[in-house]
Scaffold this active site. Structure first.
Site, PDB file in Angstrom:
ATOM      1  N   LYS A   1       0.831  -1.205   0.000  1.00 10.84           N
ATOM      2  CA  LYS A   1       0.000   0.000   0.000  1.00 10.84           C
ATOM      3  C   LYS A   1       0.863   1.252   0.000  1.00 10.84           C
ATOM      4  CE  LYS A   1      -3.909   1.871   2.725  1.00 10.84           C
ATOM      5  NZ  LYS A   1      -4.790   1.578   3.885  1.00 10.84           N
TER       6      LYS A   1
ATOM      7  N   SER B   1      -9.570   1.761   2.981  1.00 13.48           N
ATOM      8  CA  SER B   1      -8.679   2.548   2.150  1.00 13.48           C
ATOM      9  C   SER B   1      -7.679   1.727   1.353  1.00 13.48           C
ATOM     10  CB  SER B   1      -7.908   3.537   3.039  1.00 13.48           C
ATOM     11  OG  SER B   1      -7.126   2.852   3.996  1.00 13.48           O
TER      12      SER B   1
ATOM     13  N   SER C   1     -10.027  -0.910   7.002  1.00 12.87           N
ATOM     14  CA  SER C   1      -9.446  -0.593   5.697  1.00 12.87           C
ATOM     15  C   SER C   1      -8.764  -1.748   4.985  1.00 12.87           C
ATOM     16  CB  SER C   1      -8.454   0.573   5.826  1.00 12.87           C
ATOM     17  OG  SER C   1      -9.146   1.780   5.983  1.00 12.87           O
TER      18      SER C   1
END
Length: 463
Positions: free
Chosen positions: A79, A153, A177
């Site tokens: 990420k 996210s 997330s």
């Protein structure tokens, strides 16, 4: 079979048997990314050349000595809020993207260092919601339906894994997330007990709640990554249980089914799929019982205050320094966070501690909770909420955030498709530091759903 179709566990076995090389696996994954990312927009950067050098080195080492472990020679995406040495950490932020040289770390995040030491090959950074402060990852598309959100996210991470663009990914989870995008993209997503995986080198959102965690196509894949990240021995068996020929013995496991909060307002198809999962566990011998969990909304409200205040303290300076770089959504949330008083913040922290103790008391005789992961499946971009009076952020995090706020590990596992052929997920919430039991039950759930042959639209597009 295209090597990119292999799960981490399958790829590890194939590499160990010299049926596929780390270079062939990496090339297959990067070829698929090249074919699909114009549809998905799930990567920030792909490091094919650098990763190929690592894959060649892994191949030479494996030929000489065999693989170090299950991640040796395995490609993984990370990420974009996680530091990679020499690579700008952009965090989905236009402000950072405008000045990338100011955000180049000298060293890897601790989690990345551990992955590399285990032989994993970082081949890409995946897209995040801006500053990891949201649940949709707006620039990325769901591999099952390109007009739908991949969640957030860690939306880029889930989209890549679901589309067979790498068997596993590293995300982060503050209020869901990892689990939210994993659920809507049809992958497994694991949030470990807070503190098990170091946060050093990860752009913070909420220092109280941020937790790095893996995504994969199977429970075993996520367990293999977690074992490297934590150094834990994640044995697939249950503690002190006599294992049956199929490797399962759930007779000593106590499963809790919430009667409050978690099924309120839940999509009927998701609720039905969750209850089918509970029934399957019951048939496998688990002890299932209903439990009434206290203070669901009180917990959610306190969590919102803690995240808002901590995010405002961490990133609120952008409101003065570079407000035009922020989206309206994040600008508004940071402004609210900056206005939270110290008294309200401390009261919210006290509430978290109090409710967590109450949960501990209620769940003293429960090993694992089984709940829906989300109350609804992935919605089209821009679609109105099915509950117009409710904030979409609260709707998405309502069922995932309690595990963060009470300090428990949680995992989402695919449990089928709804009538629109969109993935649904079931969530297991375990005892703190008892990931072994959580993963064992998750494996049992995985066996009850014929999921491995489910292929998203993106996989067809790549053919």
């Amino acid at each position: 079979m295209d090597a990119a179709e292999l799960t981490l566990t399958q790829a590890h076995r194939a590499i160990a048997r010299a049926e596929v090389s780390p270079v062939e696996l990496l090339d297959a994954v990067c070829t698929r990314v090249a074919a699909l990312d114009s549809h998905l927009n799930a990567t920030v950067a792909v490091f094919h050349d650098a990763a190929r050098s690592c894959a060649r080195a892994a191949e030479r080492e494996i030929v000489r000595n065999g693989p170090r472990g299950p991640l040796h020679g395995i490609p993984i995406s990370v990420k974009e809020i996680v530091d990679l040495a020499g690579v700008p950490t952009l965090a989905g932020s236009a402000s950072r993207a405008a000045h990338p040289d100011a955000h180049v770390p000298a060293r890897d995040a601790v989690a990345v260092r551990r992955l590399r030491e285990a032989g994993a090959i970082v081949f890409a950074t995946s897209r995040s919601h801006e500053l990891a402060y949201g649940v949709t990852t707006p620039r990325t598309h769901n591999p099952w339906r390109y007009d739908r959100s991949p969640g957030g996210s860690s939306g880029g991470a889930a989209a890549l894994v679901a589309a067979r663009c790498g068997p596993v990914a590293l995300g982060t989870d503050t209020a869901g997330s990892v689990r939210i995008p994993a659920s809507v993209c049809g992958t497994v997503g694991l949030k470990p007990t807070p503190g098990l995986v170091p946060r050093t080198g990860i752009v913070p959102l909420s220092e109280t709640l941020d937790t790095p965690g893996p995504l994969g196509r199977t429970v075993d894949d996520t367990a293999a990554v977690l074992a490297v990240l934590t150094g834990m021995d994640l044995n697939p068996g249950l503690p002190d249980a006599t294992r049956l020929p199929n490797g399962l013995n759930l007779s000593e496991v106590r499963i809790g089914v919430p009667t409050t909060y978690f099924f309120d307002g839940c999509d009927p198809e998701i609720a039905a799929a969750t209850h089918r999962t509970i029934a399957a566990l019951d048939e496998l011998g688990a002890q299932t019982r209903e439990v009434a969990l206290p203070y669901g909304q009180e917990l959610a409200t306190a969590g919102g205050i803690v995240v808002g205040a901590e995010a405002g303290a961490e990133h609120g300076g952008l409101l003065e320094e570079d407000p035009d770089s922020l989206t309206d959504e994040v600008r508004s949330k940071l402004a609210v966070g900056r206005d939270i008083s110290a008294v309200d913040y401390l009261d919210a922290q006290r509430t978290l501690r109090s409710v967590s103790r109450r949960w501990d008391a209620v769940l003293r005789d429960i090993d694992v909770l089984v709940t829906p992961t989300l109350a609804a499946t992935a919605r089209p971009f821009g679609a109105a909420s099915t509950d117009p009076g409710q904030d979409p952020r609260i709707r998405h995090t309502r069922l995932t955030q309690p595990a963060n706020l009470t300090g428990r590990p949680a995992i989402t596992i695919p449990c089928g498709l709804d009538t629109a052929d969109i993935p649904m997920g079931v969530q297991l919430i375990g005892r703190a530091h008892e990931e072994n039991t959580l993963l064992a039950v998750a494996r049992a759930v995985e066996m009850t759903v014929a999921w491995s042959d489910r292929v998203p639209l993106a996989a067809d597009t790549a053919q």
